[in-house]
Design a protein around this motif. Structure first.
Motif, PDB file in Angstrom:
ATOM      1  N   ILE A 245     119.382 182.515  18.727  1.00  0.00           N
ATOM      2  CA  ILE A 245     119.498 181.306  18.309  1.00  0.00           C
ATOM      3  C   ILE A 245     119.968 180.003  18.700  1.00  0.00           C
ATOM      4  O   ILE A 245     119.171 179.117  18.196  1.00  0.00           O
ATOM      5  CB  ILE A 245     121.029 181.750  17.202  1.00  0.00           C
ATOM      6  CG1 ILE A 245     121.177 183.051  16.671  1.00  0.00           C
ATOM      7  CG2 ILE A 245     121.762 180.694  16.870  1.00  0.00           C
ATOM      8  CD1 ILE A 245     122.498 183.866  16.541  1.00  0.00           C
ATOM      9  N   GLY A 246     120.656 180.296  20.244  1.00  0.00           N
ATOM     10  CA  GLY A 246     120.311 178.503  20.201  1.00  0.00           C
ATOM     11  C   GLY A 246     119.024 178.076  20.589  1.00  0.00           C
ATOM     12  O   GLY A 246     119.250 176.896  20.297  1.00  0.00           O
ATOM     13  N   VAL A 247     118.335 178.311  21.212  1.00  0.00           N
ATOM     14  CA  VAL A 247     116.840 178.284  21.842  1.00  0.00           C
ATOM     15  C   VAL A 247     116.252 177.393  20.072  1.00  0.00           C
ATOM     16  O   VAL A 247     115.998 176.528  20.295  1.00  0.00           O
ATOM     17  CB  VAL A 247     115.727 179.648  22.410  1.00  0.00           C
ATOM     18  CG1 VAL A 247     114.762 178.910  22.629  1.00  0.00           C
ATOM     19  CG2 VAL A 247     116.275 179.335  23.174  1.00  0.00           C
ATOM     20  N   PHE A 248     116.340 178.353  19.129  1.00  0.00           N
ATOM     21  CA  PHE A 248     116.169 178.377  18.236  1.00  0.00           C
ATOM     22  C   PHE A 248     116.895 177.085  17.362  1.00  0.00           C
ATOM     23  O   PHE A 248     115.501 175.968  16.818  1.00  0.00           O
ATOM     24  CB  PHE A 248     116.373 179.223  16.558  1.00  0.00           C
ATOM     25  CG  PHE A 248     116.074 178.564  15.045  1.00  0.00           C
ATOM     26  CD1 PHE A 248     115.065 179.135  15.130  1.00  0.00           C
ATOM     27  CD2 PHE A 248     117.602 178.849  14.898  1.00  0.00           C
ATOM     28  CE1 PHE A 248     114.869 178.320  13.367  1.00  0.00           C
ATOM     29  CE2 PHE A 248     117.209 178.429  13.170  1.00  0.00           C
ATOM     30  CZ  PHE A 248     115.704 178.390  12.574  1.00  0.00           C
ATOM     31  N   LEU A 249     118.090 176.676  17.759  1.00  0.00           N
ATOM     32  CA  LEU A 249     118.245 175.524  16.934  1.00  0.00           C
ATOM     33  C   LEU A 249     118.262 174.045  17.835  1.00  0.00           C
ATOM     34  O   LEU A 249     118.263 173.190  17.214  1.00  0.00           O
ATOM     35  CB  LEU A 249     120.390 175.867  17.130  1.00  0.00           C
ATOM     36  CG  LEU A 249     121.002 176.051  16.747  1.00  0.00           C
ATOM     37  CD1 LEU A 249     122.626 177.095  17.239  1.00  0.00           C
ATOM     38  CD2 LEU A 249     120.953 175.869  14.602  1.00  0.00           C
ATOM     39  N   ALA A 312     116.479 163.258  25.561  1.00  0.00           N
ATOM     40  CA  ALA A 312     116.045 164.000  26.732  1.00  0.00           C
ATOM     41  C   ALA A 312     116.863 164.759  27.639  1.00  0.00           C
ATOM     42  O   ALA A 312     117.179 165.654  27.748  1.00  0.00           O
ATOM     43  CB  ALA A 312     115.067 163.376  27.574  1.00  0.00           C
ATOM     44  N   ALA A 313     117.726 163.863  28.291  1.00  0.00           N
ATOM     45  CA  ALA A 313     119.258 164.592  28.912  1.00  0.00           C
ATOM     46  C   ALA A 313     119.791 165.115  27.691  1.00  0.00           C
ATOM     47  O   ALA A 313     120.284 166.243  28.607  1.00  0.00           O
ATOM     48  CB  ALA A 313     120.431 162.792  28.465  1.00  0.00           C
ATOM     49  N   TRP A 314     120.256 164.939  26.819  1.00  0.00           N
ATOM     50  CA  TRP A 314     120.538 166.382  26.139  1.00  0.00           C
ATOM     51  C   TRP A 314     120.334 167.448  25.478  1.00  0.00           C
ATOM     52  O   TRP A 314     121.199 168.699  25.941  1.00  0.00           O
ATOM     53  CB  TRP A 314     121.565 165.948  25.174  1.00  0.00           C
ATOM     54  CG  TRP A 314     121.825 164.380  24.595  1.00  0.00           C
ATOM     55  CD1 TRP A 314     122.038 163.224  24.734  1.00  0.00           C
ATOM     56  CD2 TRP A 314     123.615 164.855  25.019  1.00  0.00           C
ATOM     57  NE1 TRP A 314     122.973 163.014  24.867  1.00  0.00           N
ATOM     58  CE2 TRP A 314     123.886 163.219  24.698  1.00  0.00           C
ATOM     59  CE3 TRP A 314     124.274 165.772  24.401  1.00  0.00           C
ATOM     60  CZ2 TRP A 314     125.279 162.502  24.901  1.00  0.00           C
ATOM     61  CZ3 TRP A 314     125.618 165.417  25.075  1.00  0.00           C
ATOM     62  CH2 TRP A 314     126.318 163.738  24.732  1.00  0.00           C
ATOM     63  N   ALA A 315     118.492 167.718  25.243  1.00  0.00           N
ATOM     64  CA  ALA A 315     117.650 168.571  25.391  1.00  0.00           C
ATOM     65  C   ALA A 315     117.714 169.591  27.050  1.00  0.00           C
ATOM     66  O   ALA A 315     117.486 170.853  26.882  1.00  0.00           O
ATOM     67  CB  ALA A 315     116.479 168.177  24.812  1.00  0.00           C
ATOM     68  N   MET A 316     117.937 168.512  27.725  1.00  0.00           N
ATOM     69  CA  MET A 316     117.472 169.131  29.061  1.00  0.00           C
ATOM     70  C   MET A 316     119.250 169.611  28.976  1.00  0.00           C
ATOM     71  O   MET A 316     118.727 171.376  29.797  1.00  0.00           O
ATOM     72  CB  MET A 316     117.240 168.420  29.994  1.00  0.00           C
ATOM     73  CG  MET A 316     115.745 167.953  30.030  1.00  0.00           C
ATOM     74  SD  MET A 316     114.433 169.377  30.245  1.00  0.00           S
ATOM     75  CE  MET A 316     115.159 169.729  31.868  1.00  0.00           C
ATOM     76  N   HIS A 317     119.980 169.515  28.934  1.00  0.00           N
ATOM     77  CA  HIS A 317     121.279 169.963  29.391  1.00  0.00           C
ATOM     78  C   HIS A 317     121.332 171.198  28.893  1.00  0.00           C
ATOM     79  O   HIS A 317     121.897 172.002  29.203  1.00  0.00           O
ATOM     80  CB  HIS A 317     122.128 169.465  29.332  1.00  0.00           C
ATOM     81  CG  HIS A 317     124.129 169.029  29.287  1.00  0.00           C
ATOM     82  ND1 HIS A 317     124.338 170.839  28.528  1.00  0.00           N
ATOM     83  CD2 HIS A 317     124.430 169.759  30.268  1.00  0.00           C
ATOM     84  CE1 HIS A 317     125.902 170.351  29.252  1.00  0.00           C
ATOM     85  NE2 HIS A 317     125.798 170.376  30.174  1.00  0.00           N
ATOM     86  N   GLY A 318     120.981 171.407  26.956  1.00  0.00           N
ATOM     87  CA  GLY A 318     121.383 172.707  26.390  1.00  0.00           C
ATOM     88  C   GLY A 318     120.693 173.532  26.827  1.00  0.00           C
ATOM     89  O   GLY A 318     120.484 175.344  27.185  1.00  0.00           O
ATOM     90  N   PRO A 334     126.751 171.149  21.073  1.00  0.00           N
ATOM     91  CA  PRO A 334     127.368 169.207  21.231  1.00  0.00           C
ATOM     92  C   PRO A 334     125.412 168.690  21.655  1.00  0.00           C
ATOM     93  O   PRO A 334     125.131 167.740  21.400  1.00  0.00           O
ATOM     94  CB  PRO A 334     128.543 169.494  22.528  1.00  0.00           C
ATOM     95  CG  PRO A 334     129.054 170.588  22.375  1.00  0.00           C
ATOM     96  CD  PRO A 334     128.010 171.595  21.604  1.00  0.00           C
ATOM     97  N   ASP A 335     125.090 169.550  22.877  1.00  0.00           N
ATOM     98  CA  ASP A 335     123.525 168.824  22.774  1.00  0.00           C
ATOM     99  C   ASP A 335     123.291 168.973  21.133  1.00  0.00           C
ATOM    100  O   ASP A 335     122.138 167.785  21.402  1.00  0.00           O
ATOM    101  CB  ASP A 335     123.303 170.056  23.231  1.00  0.00           C
ATOM    102  CG  ASP A 335     123.983 169.807  24.887  1.00  0.00           C
ATOM    103  OD1 ASP A 335     124.205 169.156  25.442  1.00  0.00           O
ATOM    104  OD2 ASP A 335     124.695 171.142  25.793  1.00  0.00           O
ATOM    105  N   VAL A 336     122.606 169.618  20.718  1.00  0.00           N
ATOM    106  CA  VAL A 336     122.302 170.363  19.390  1.00  0.00           C
ATOM    107  C   VAL A 336     123.025 169.091  18.437  1.00  0.00           C
ATOM    108  O   VAL A 336     121.963 168.109  17.936  1.00  0.00           O
ATOM    109  CB  VAL A 336     122.500 171.563  18.732  1.00  0.00           C
ATOM    110  CG1 VAL A 336     121.846 171.530  17.179  1.00  0.00           C
ATOM    111  CG2 VAL A 336     121.684 172.653  19.917  1.00  0.00           C
ATOM    112  N   ALA A 337     124.245 169.123  18.130  1.00  0.00           N
ATOM    113  CA  ALA A 337     124.275 167.985  18.143  1.00  0.00           C
ATOM    114  C   ALA A 337     124.082 166.445  17.384  1.00  0.00           C
ATOM    115  O   ALA A 337     123.418 165.369  17.190  1.00  0.00           O
ATOM    116  CB  ALA A 337     125.656 168.020  17.612  1.00  0.00           C
ATOM    117  N   ALA A 338     123.832 166.280  19.725  1.00  0.00           N
ATOM    118  CA  ALA A 338     123.373 165.249  20.250  1.00  0.00           C
ATOM    119  C   ALA A 338     121.994 164.583  19.866  1.00  0.00           C
ATOM    120  O   ALA A 338     121.470 163.877  19.038  1.00  0.00           O
ATOM    121  CB  ALA A 338     123.827 164.661  21.239  1.00  0.00           C
ATOM    122  N   MET A 339     121.205 165.377  19.140  1.00  0.00           N
ATOM    123  CA  MET A 339     119.695 165.129  19.175  1.00  0.00           C
ATOM    124  C   MET A 339     120.070 164.943  17.597  1.00  0.00           C
ATOM    125  O   MET A 339     118.901 164.013  17.645  1.00  0.00           O
ATOM    126  CB  MET A 339     119.218 166.839  19.741  1.00  0.00           C
ATOM    127  CG  MET A 339     118.711 167.367  21.462  1.00  0.00           C
ATOM    128  SD  MET A 339     117.569 165.715  22.355  1.00  0.00           S
ATOM    129  CE  MET A 339     116.474 166.170  21.159  1.00  0.00           C
TER     130      MET A 339
END
Length: 360
Positions: A245-249, A312-318, A334-339
């Motif tokens: 689910i995390g990967v999908f989001l 990219a930093a938020w995506a990589m962090h997630g 939080p990473d999904v929301a930032a993206m």
């Protein structure tokens, strides 16, 4: 409504056929990321786990030797690999398969010297040396393990750095989805330069339908690209992406940001040639800033703070949290929301600027 859906379906089919005929684009979307993932991943350690590997040859077989080995294995940063041949262990250290090798001599009961092989080329050698010294001191004094203070002047953390394919797989996924969005903005520029955009606005179709048609092509390209890279990394490079689910989001948020770049850069670039020539460089810059080229744990603190200005930093962090730390979907929200916020902001600016440009 049925007519509008047919228009979107026709746009999707036309885009798929156009992409299928462009072999260079297929290579750039699918094959180049995999090649870079493989080459850089092998250079960074390939299938290595994010830990230090210590070889142990126990010739004593005493309670003290077992206690020492257990203490080394209990360190969260280390994995113990048992050996029976000293020469094989020595070769493994100097060829880089082991970060260190420890020989416990016959009759060793916690007192006396140990032979330790350490490779000077290994960045983990000082950490291993400090950990073994701490364990020996505890055995000698029968006290609690010593607290070894390790400082990271480069702004890193105590967590193990991601290695090999576990790092290059998400890095190339993030990088090439962004590049895809930047390059795909050429479609908008071709509409403007040909005058077709003005004729489309003059039709009975609503404006949102035009924007939807422009969204379909890049979205399906990025979706196919993301699925291809995720499954290729899993099947061929052994990357466990973590919570589904995390990967999908996170991947959905990444694709949304990639599509938003199409609208934004379609209003910034001036000629249809600029997306192909400048887009990849802009994508590489965003990737470098956001940690697609190197872990943010190795950069100075001010650079790490600056990095989060790049999506990219938020995506990589997630992704790294899912892969390396086995984080849950909730932990990366939080990473999904930032993206998604980046995607909404870029889309809003692009759409506001795009309609008057289409009318010219």
């Amino acid at each position: 409504m049925q007519t509008r859906l047919n228009i979107l379906a026709a746009a999707s089919a036309a885009n798929g056929a156009s992409t299928g005929r462009d072999q260079r684009r297929i290579g750039a979307l699918f094959l180049v990321p995999v090649a870079i993932m493989a080459i850089i991943g092998i250079a960074m350690g390939g299938y290595s786990e994010p830990s230090l590997v210590v070889g142990v040859l126990d010739r004593a077989g005493t309670g003290a030797s077992h206690e020492l080995i257990s203490a080394i294995a209990a360190n969260q940063h280390m994995r113990v690999h048992s050996y029976t041949d000293q020469e094989k262990m020595r070769i493994a250290v100097f060829r880089g398969r082991l970060n260190a090798g420890v020989i416990v001599p016959s009759g060793w009961r916690g007192v006396g010297d140990l032979d330790v092989y350490l490779s000077q080329a290994s960045a983990g050698s000082p950490i291993i040396r400090a950990a073994i010294d701490a364990d020996l001191s505890r055995l000698a004094n029968r006290t609690k393990p010593l607290a070894i203070a390790v400082h990271y002047p480069g702004g890193g953390s105590e967590g193990a750095l991601p290695l090999g394919f576990q790092y290059t797989a998400p890095a190339n996924l993030v990088l090439f989805v962004m590049i895809n969005g930047l390059v795909s903005s050429a479609a908008i520029l071709r509409l403007r330069s040909s005058g077709l955009s003005r004729r489309l606005l003059a039709t009975p179709a609503r404006t949102w339908e035009l924007f939807a048609m422009l969204t379909v092509g890049p979205f399906q390209q990025m979706l196919a690209q993301s699925l291809f890279l995720i499954f290729t990394a899993r099947w061929f490079f052994g990357v466990h992406w973590g919570d589904s689910i995390g990967v999908f989001l996170l991947t959905t948020a990444l694709i949304c940001f990639g599509v938003s770049l199409v609208f934004l850069m379609g209003t910034i670039f001036r000629t249809p040639e600029q997306p192909g020539s400048l887009g990849p460089w802009i994508g590489v810059f965003l990737g470098m800033l956001g940690g697609c080229m190197w872990p943010l744990d190795v950069v100075p603190p001010f650079m790490k703070s600056l990095a989060y200005l790049s999506p990219a930093a938020w995506a990589m962090h997630g992704y790294l949290a899912l892969i390396s730390s086995h984080a849950s979907a909730v932990a990366i929200l939080p990473d999904v929301a930032a993206m998604l916020l980046f995607a909404i902001a870029c889309s809003a600016v692009g759409i506001v600027r795009l309609r008057p440009q289409f009318s010219r």
